[in-house]
Design an enzyme around this catalytic site. Structure first.
Site, PDB file in Angstrom:
ATOM      1  N   GLU A 265      20.753 -23.702 -27.071  1.00  0.00           N
ATOM      2  CA  GLU A 265      20.000 -23.047 -26.000  1.00  0.00           C
ATOM      3  C   GLU A 265      19.589 -24.038 -24.924  1.00  0.00           C
ATOM      4  OE1 GLU A 265      19.929 -19.970 -25.705  1.00  0.00           O
ATOM      5  OE2 GLU A 265      20.051 -19.063 -27.701  1.00  0.00           O
ATOM      6  N   ARG A 269      21.161 -23.769 -21.121  1.00  0.00           N
ATOM      7  CA  ARG A 269      20.187 -23.375 -20.086  1.00  0.00           C
ATOM      8  C   ARG A 269      19.707 -24.584 -19.289  1.00  0.00           C
ATOM      9  NH1 ARG A 269      17.092 -18.107 -22.578  1.00  0.00           N
ATOM     10  NH2 ARG A 269      18.533 -17.777 -24.283  1.00  0.00           N
ATOM     11  N   ASP A 398      30.638 -15.341 -30.533  1.00  0.00           N
ATOM     12  CA  ASP A 398      31.104 -14.955 -29.189  1.00  0.00           C
ATOM     13  C   ASP A 398      31.594 -16.102 -28.304  1.00  0.00           C
ATOM     14  OD1 ASP A 398      28.467 -15.868 -29.147  1.00  0.00           O
ATOM     15  OD2 ASP A 398      27.670 -14.239 -27.928  1.00  0.00           O
ATOM     16  N   GLU A 533      26.042  -9.721 -20.084  1.00  0.00           N
ATOM     17  CA  GLU A 533      27.490  -9.763 -20.341  1.00  0.00           C
ATOM     18  C   GLU A 533      28.309  -8.715 -19.571  1.00  0.00           C
ATOM     19  OE1 GLU A 533      25.147  -9.939 -22.737  1.00  0.00           O
ATOM     20  OE2 GLU A 533      25.347 -12.069 -23.206  1.00  0.00           O
TER      21      GLU A 533
HETATM   22  C1  DMJ Z   1      22.706 -16.180 -23.000  1.00  0.00           C
HETATM   23  O1  DMJ Z   1      21.810 -17.148 -23.383  1.00  0.00           O
HETATM   24  C2  DMJ Z   1      24.121 -16.673 -23.066  1.00  0.00           C
HETATM   25  O2  DMJ Z   1      24.936 -15.857 -22.305  1.00  0.00           O
HETATM   26  C3  DMJ Z   1      24.650 -16.735 -24.462  1.00  0.00           C
HETATM   27  O3  DMJ Z   1      25.994 -17.101 -24.516  1.00  0.00           O
HETATM   28  C4  DMJ Z   1      24.494 -15.388 -25.126  1.00  0.00           C
HETATM   29  N1  DMJ Z   1      23.162 -14.906 -25.058  1.00  0.00           N
HETATM   30  C5  DMJ Z   1      22.461 -14.950 -23.792  1.00  0.00           C
HETATM   31  C6  DMJ Z   1      22.628 -13.743 -22.924  1.00  0.00           C
HETATM   32  O4  DMJ Z   1      22.793 -12.567 -23.544  1.00  0.00           O
END
Ligand code: DMJ
Length: 634
Positions: A265, A269, A398, A533
């Site tokens: 994270e 970010r 994912d 997404e």
């Molecule tokens: C974000 O922090 C990123 O896109 C991550 O890959 C998946 N989850 C969240 C958004 O849904």
């Protein structure tokens, strides 16, 4: 927060102008009717009254729906009368009638922004309103169906403009006028400013806004929302807000504190946000801060297997797995590569790239995959997959797939192993996870759980249409684009079929013949976290096809965010129930990715300028922070 029962009511006067004056013939007709009525028996009169009463009751929901301005019924045909939205979630600004705020924002947007980005806000598409309407009219005659007022072609995705044709905005299959689209661009900027106002007023310098309690939530204590928003503000041309945030980064932000952060994270970010802001602005401040956090995250890689731990204490320089396990999540350890590779390139320090490349190398070699699909966990001691048997494109796996393709693009398409793994995985998706729903045949990506197929799809999977389209744009098989379009339709339907027009976190597709609806939602899955997404994929699909319907879908989603998640004092909130438009049940949290990703992708979707963060020169990390495609590669 106002109590859930509090509602606004609209009083409607049915008396029209001049309704009180009658001429003689009207009077005569009235008298003759009255005579006839008096001639009827009591039984006849009662029968007529009963019939009139039944007709009145039956038409009441339709009339009230109409008066409240809703077009089309809800997806499941449920005719329960919907009352108004709770007071704390105001109505959205209508696209075709800019509010005074809208107008002032338009003026604002002209003044603000870095010079190179300013006039991009003014750009509009080529198609005229009448051409758009004509195209839409044609489409309706060609046997489309309509769910919640959305025009949907069940046969095939609309044949859009192809990559490499003249202008991506040339296709005009959308149903919204150019004027409305231009106001979508303004509305998304306004949405950002409203979010920012909440953050600034009640959570400045903290991680996340709690808009209803007018307070904040601390996760890492590093100003997460502020950092995630930097490049969005730059791209939107919000110079004043950007400068305020920049001065916080310059004077307040410190990574020298004993705090546990999640490696993934904070990489996507914070490191990603700082690196992309450095690239967009050229300001060395952001590179300095990026180097600082990047080096502080490195202890995570000191594990027996070199598969990183999930958590790092950036002050103490120690790292550890979660308390209950020595496993890390596969998506987490394989979705930090774009950022660390870029940090190495900029600093000329190979250690960052070496650490993340080692992870990819090991994962590449591991057994336990299903046709290129990976399990969800990996052990930090022995480097093996654990808890095997579940294969998903959703949570915990994912972005592994996303980063295979994006690393290949970032490095100039010179690393065949990444491409091989990506192509194999997409074949694995097609073979094992792809199915069609009933009755409308929506293509969806389900999951395999211990050999059994489950028709469950996370909203997170909706990154896939965009990623497939990006691959096709970079020369991968054309059928990837076909699949991207089909899945895009499905992701849109995950919104359009809900009563609020917002997608739940997870859906289940019906596959048995005789189903009356394609999508079911379990009680526990009805929340919406303002995730990006679907709008992310809409952005890619629009950029590569020029098909306006993708902008229209994005506009609709933006409107519904404004309708059901906006908090009047500032900010937007995740909600608990996308199926209850009367009380979506706010959660009191605005995730940083709403500003970092969702609103950025919506803005880029509406902007119509393919050079505004060109997809040939930038690759977006999984938190929507654009990083350059390496120069030697372009
Ligand atoms: C974000 O922090 C990123 O896109 C991550 O890959 C998946 N989850 C969240 C958004 O849904």
């Amino acid at each position: 927060m106002h109590p859930p029962s509090r509602q606004d009511y609209t009083s409607v006067s049915l008396a029209g102008p001049g309704g009180g004056s009658y001429n003689n013939s009207k009077q005569w007709r009235r008298q003759s009717c009255w005579r006839k009525w008096k001639q009827l028996s009591r039984l006849q009169r009662s029968l007529i009254l009963v019939i009139l009463f039944i007709c009145g009751v039956a038409s009441y929901p339709a009339v009230t729906e109409h008066l409240r301005g809703r077009s089309g019924g809800v997806a499941d045909g449920n005719s329960v009368l919907r009352t108004v939205v709770p007071h704390m979630l105001p109505e959205p600004v209508r696209q075709d009638q800019p509010s005074p705020e809208h107008t002032s924002q338009r003026k604002l947007s002209k003044k603000r922004g870095p010079p190179a980005l300013q006039n991009r806000l003014q750009k509009k598409g080529n198609a005229s309103d009448s051409e758009d309407k004509a195209a839409h009219g044609r489409k309706e005659q060609e046997g489309v169906i309509s769910w919640r007022g959305a025009v949907v072609d069940t046969e095939q995705a609309t044949e859009g403009h192809r990559d490499n044709e003249d202008h991506p905005a040339a296709n005009r299959t959308g149903k919204t006028s150019n004027k409305s689209r231009a106001s979508c661009l303004e509305a998304v900027q306004e949405t950002f400013l409203h979010s920012w106002k909440g953050y600034k007023d009640f959570a400045w310098g903290h991680d996340e806004l709690r808009p209803l309690s007018k307070s904040y939530n601390e996760w890492f204590g590093l100003g997460l929302t502020l950092i995630d928003s930097l490049d969005t503000m730059w791209i939107m041309g919000l110079k004043k807000e950007f400068e305020e945030a920049k001065s916080w980064v310059a004077t307040e932000l410190t990574f020298n504190k004993s705090v546990d952060v999640n490696l993934f994270e904070s990489t996507i970010r914070i490191l990603g946000g700082l690196l992309s802001t450095y690239h967009l602005t050229g300001d060395a401040l952001f590179l300095d801060r990026a180097k600082d956090i990047g080096s502080r995250l490195m202890p995570a890689f000191n594990t027996p297997s070199k598969i990183p731990y999930s958590d790092v204490n950036i002050g103490r320089g120690t790292a550890h797995p979660p308390r209950w396990t020595s496993d890390s999540t596969v998506a987490e350890v394989t979705s930090i590569q774009l950022e660390f590779r870029e940090l190495s390139r900029l600093t000329q320090e190979p250690r960052y790239q070496a650490a993340v490349a080692e992870v990819m190398k090991q994962v590449h070699k591991l057994g336990g995959k299903l046709d290129g699909l990976v399990p969800m966990f990996i052990n930090t001691n022995n480097g093996q997959f654990t808890h095997q048997g579940i294969y998903t494109l959703g949570a915990r796996a994912d972005s592994y797939y996303e980063y295979l393709l994006k690393q290949w693009i970032q490095g100039g398409r010179t690393e065949p192993q990444l491409l091989e793994d990506y192509l194999q995985a997409i074949e694995g998706v097609k073979k094992n996870l792809l199915h069609k729903s009933s009755p409308h045949g929506l293509t969806f990506v389900g999951e395999i759980s211990h050999g059994q197929f489950s028709p469950k799809m996370d909203h997170l999977v909706c990154f896939l249409p965009g990623t497939l389209a990006l691959g096709a744009h970079n020369g991968l098989p054309a059928d990837h684009m076909d699949l991207a379009k089909e899945l895009m339709e499905t992701c849109y339907q995950m919104y359009a079929q809900m009563e609020t027009g917002l997608s739940p976190e997870i859906v289940h597709f019906n596959m048995h013949q005789g189903s009356t609806r394609d999508i079911d939602v379990k009680l526990a899955d009805r929340h919406n976290l303002l995730r990006p997404e679907t709008v992310e994929s809409l952005f890619y699909l629009y950029r590569f096809t020029g098909d306006r319907k993708y902008q229209d879908w994005g506009c609709e989603i933006l409107q519904n965010f404004n309708k059901y998640t906006k908090v009047s004092s500032g900010g937007y909130t995740s909600i608990n129930n996308v199926r209850d438009p009367d009380y979506p049940s706010p959660r009191d949290k605005m995730e940083s990715f709403f500003l970092g990703e969702t609103l950025k992708y919506l803005y880029l979707l509406f902007s119509d300028d393919p050079d505004l963060v060109s997809l040939d020169r930038y690759v977006f990390n999984t938190e929507a922070h654009p990083l350059p495609v390496w120069p030697s590669a372009v």
